[in-house]
Design an enzyme around this catalytic site. Structure first.
Site, PDB file in Angstrom:
ATOM      1  N   GLY A   1       5.015  32.037  44.708  1.00 54.01           N
ATOM      2  CA  GLY A   1       5.141  31.978  43.293  1.00 54.01           C
ATOM      3  C   GLY A   1       6.324  31.642  42.810  1.00 54.01           C
TER       4      GLY A   1
ATOM      5  N   LYS B   1      13.766  38.184  50.981  1.00 56.61           N
ATOM      6  CA  LYS B   1      13.774  39.014  52.518  1.00 56.61           C
ATOM      7  C   LYS B   1      13.303  38.185  53.612  1.00 56.61           C
ATOM      8  CE  LYS B   1      12.785  43.541  50.464  1.00 56.61           C
ATOM      9  NZ  LYS B   1      11.750  44.521  50.213  1.00 56.61           N
TER      10      LYS B   1
ATOM     11  N   GLY C   1      -1.342  34.455  48.586  1.00 55.76           N
ATOM     12  CA  GLY C   1      -1.668  34.760  49.898  1.00 55.76           C
ATOM     13  C   GLY C   1      -2.281  33.727  50.814  1.00 55.76           C
TER      14      GLY C   1
ATOM     15  N   ARG D   1      -6.892  28.329  36.000  1.00 55.09           N
ATOM     16  CA  ARG D   1      -7.937  28.358  37.189  1.00 55.09           C
ATOM     17  C   ARG D   1      -9.135  28.031  36.604  1.00 55.09           C
ATOM     18  NH1 ARG D   1      -6.006  34.367  39.111  1.00 55.09           N
ATOM     19  NH2 ARG D   1      -4.495  33.809  40.494  1.00 55.09           N
TER      20      ARG D   1
HETATM   21  P1  AMP Z   1      10.618  36.154  47.423  1.00 56.21           P
HETATM   22  O1  AMP Z   1       9.253  36.672  46.413  1.00 56.21           O
HETATM   23  O2  AMP Z   1      10.761  36.622  48.800  1.00 56.21           O
HETATM   24  O3  AMP Z   1      10.440  34.466  47.519  1.00 56.21           O
HETATM   25  O4  AMP Z   1      11.878  36.055  46.612  1.00 56.21           O
HETATM   26  C1  AMP Z   1      12.058  35.648  45.337  1.00 56.21           C
HETATM   27  C2  AMP Z   1      13.130  36.647  44.749  1.00 56.21           C
HETATM   28  O5  AMP Z   1      14.327  36.436  45.542  1.00 56.21           O
HETATM   29  C3  AMP Z   1      13.802  36.022  43.362  1.00 56.21           C
HETATM   30  O6  AMP Z   1      13.172  37.213  42.460  1.00 56.21           O
HETATM   31  C4  AMP Z   1      15.247  35.780  43.637  1.00 56.21           C
HETATM   32  O7  AMP Z   1      15.817  36.412  42.400  1.00 56.21           O
HETATM   33  C5  AMP Z   1      15.382  36.740  44.695  1.00 56.21           C
HETATM   34  N1  AMP Z   1      16.898  36.442  45.293  1.00 56.21           N
HETATM   35  C6  AMP Z   1      17.039  35.149  45.776  1.00 56.21           C
HETATM   36  N2  AMP Z   1      18.527  35.087  46.279  1.00 56.21           N
HETATM   37  C7  AMP Z   1      18.880  35.970  46.046  1.00 56.21           C
HETATM   38  C8  AMP Z   1      20.072  36.820  46.510  1.00 56.21           C
HETATM   39  N3  AMP Z   1      21.182  36.303  46.920  1.00 56.21           N
HETATM   40  N4  AMP Z   1      20.147  38.311  46.355  1.00 56.21           N
HETATM   41  C9  AMP Z   1      18.975  38.999  45.914  1.00 56.21           C
HETATM   42  N5  AMP Z   1      17.924  38.665  45.404  1.00 56.21           N
HETATM   43  C10 AMP Z   1      17.650  37.222  45.523  1.00 56.21           C
END
Ligand code: AMP
Length: 398
Positions: free
Chosen positions: A355, A199, A378, A35
């Site tokens: 991230g 999610k 964010g 940074r």
């Molecule tokens: P996010 O912070 O919402 O972008 O989620 C990223 C995380 O989603 C990573 O740590 C991945 O390991 C997890 N992820 C990706 N695909 C899957 C899956 N099929 N089942 C569970 N976790 C997942």
């Protein structure tokens, strides 16, 4: 609007809001200075044009006033080193008489750091009187902290009031906005967004905003299974948000109405438990056996994703399409990174943000092969959601 290129800095004290919120170890040594390095072009430009930079930043999360462990004095020497030995001093407070005197006595080419802004609660509250006191230290204001641009804090937005004709973006924010606007406002077609991650709930607003802009929307990762279940598929033990089944159906409907091609996994690499050495099998995405969970895209899906990406003119990637942290389940995300590299080499503009996709790109050594990597968390997500960022609006507003 003023810009750092056109503004006359000679003899001026330039207040620069940077993000020097760097990680420190127990000996207060900086463990990652990314940074600080990012802000150097802006600081150097002010010096080069005859001005004196006055640095404003927060560091950590102080709760009740000054705390030595959050003092910006820990970074003074390193900033001086990064600026090839330039004199860098620190004011013991970010407002008040002593800071004002130190600021006024600053010679051209010297740098002053104001002590941690968040030693005052007024900073995060966006207090106008506090912003006024900060403003009294300088002749102009440069906002160069994209990471805090989604906050209407005193130093990131409110201070703009006191510099109606002397405010501008620094290079960090400038290049973030240029890249983001290339994607969001004038994308070369076809425009493909790849939304992955665990999610639906954390990505829903971005997905909805993207539906108005993209030609192709690849939905991957854990999110897939909420869509599969909503359409009556069998997802075994795969991650799923039952409260979002309706939302998923609505996205499918909206995509159809808006002529967006929604691309989702047709097959998945399923595992009998959430671990790197689980037993695995490739199964259709809507026929996952009980006791198994989908943890990566399958080979057929990977080919479909690759083809769409490689034919794109603009690509936005946010979120891995599998549990890339485990080698066994990294193939899908690796293939996405490879395909983005290939498309970029053919002339596409690619932006990686959020991230985990940044972690993916770095893990697969693809950072050099994509057009732009945004490191703002964010603020980036809010910009992609279509929200106006207070720290951006404050500079743009006349
Ligand atoms: P996010 O912070 O919402 O972008 O989620 C990223 C995380 O989603 C990573 O740590 C991945 O390991 C997890 N992820 C990706 N695909 C899957 C899956 N099929 N089942 C569970 N976790 C997942």
């Amino acid at each position: 609007m003023q810009t750092i290129e056109t503004y006359d800095f000679s003899g001026k004290k330039a207040l620069i809001r940077v993000d020097f919120n760097v990680p420190l170890n127990e000996n207060f040594e900086i463990t990652d200075d990314t940074r600080m390095r990012a802000a150097l072009p802006t600081i150097k430009k002010v010096i080069e044009k005859g001005g004196s930079p006055i640095i404003m930043s927060h560091l950590g999360r102080p709760k009740n006033g000054p705390e030595d462990k959050f003092s910006l004095r820990h970074i003074v020497q390193h900033l001086s080193d990064l600026l090839d030995g330039t004199t860098v001093n620190i004011a013991p407070d970010c407002i008040g008489d002593e800071a004002k005197v130190m600021a006024s006595e600053l010679k051209a080419g010297e740098v002053l750091i104001l002590e941690n802004l968040r030693f005052y609660k007024e900073e995060t509250k966006g207090d106008e009187d506090f912003a006024k006191k900060l403003a009294e230290n300088g002749d102009c204001w440069i906002n160069d902290a994209f990471g805090t641009a989604h906050r209407a804090h005193a130093s990131t937005a409110i201070i703009a009031k006191f510099f109606p004709n002397d405010k501008m973006f620094g290079y960090v924010i400038g290049s973030e906005l240029e890249s983001l606007d290339k994607v969001l406002k004038a994308p070369a077609k076809p425009f493909t967004a790849i939304m992955g991650g665990a999610k639906v709930s954390s990505k829903i607003t971005i997905i909805e905003n993207m539906l108005d802009k993209v030609d192709n929307l690849i939905i991957g990762g854990g999110m897939t299974f909420t869509f599969v279940k909503a359409q009556g598929g069998k997802i075994g033990n795969s991650i799923c948000e039952d409260e979002y089944l309706e939302t998923a159906l609505n996205i499918i409907k909206l995509a159809k109405e808006k002529g967006v091609q929604l691309v989702m996994a047709t097959d998945v690499l399923a595992a009998d438990n959430f671990s790197n050495d689980a037993n695995t099998q490739i199964v259709p995405a809507n026929e996952i056996p009980d006791g198994w969970e989908g943890l990566d895209a399958g080979p057929e899906s990977i080919e479909i994703f690759k083809k769409v990406i490689e034919e794109s003119g603009t690509i936005l990637w946010n979120g891995p399409v599998g549990v890339f942290e485990f080698e066994t389940f990294e193939k899908g995300s690796r293939a996405i990174a490879d395909a983005i590299g290939t498309a970029t080499a053919k002339g596409a503009f690619s932006l990686i943000g959020g991230g985990d996709s940044v972690a993916c790109i770095n893990k697969f050594n693809k950072a050099e092969e994509v057009s732009y990597i945004s490191t703002a968390g964010g603020a980036l997500l809010e910009y992609l959601e279509g929200k106006e960022l207070p720290g951006v609006a404050a500079v743009r507003e006349q």
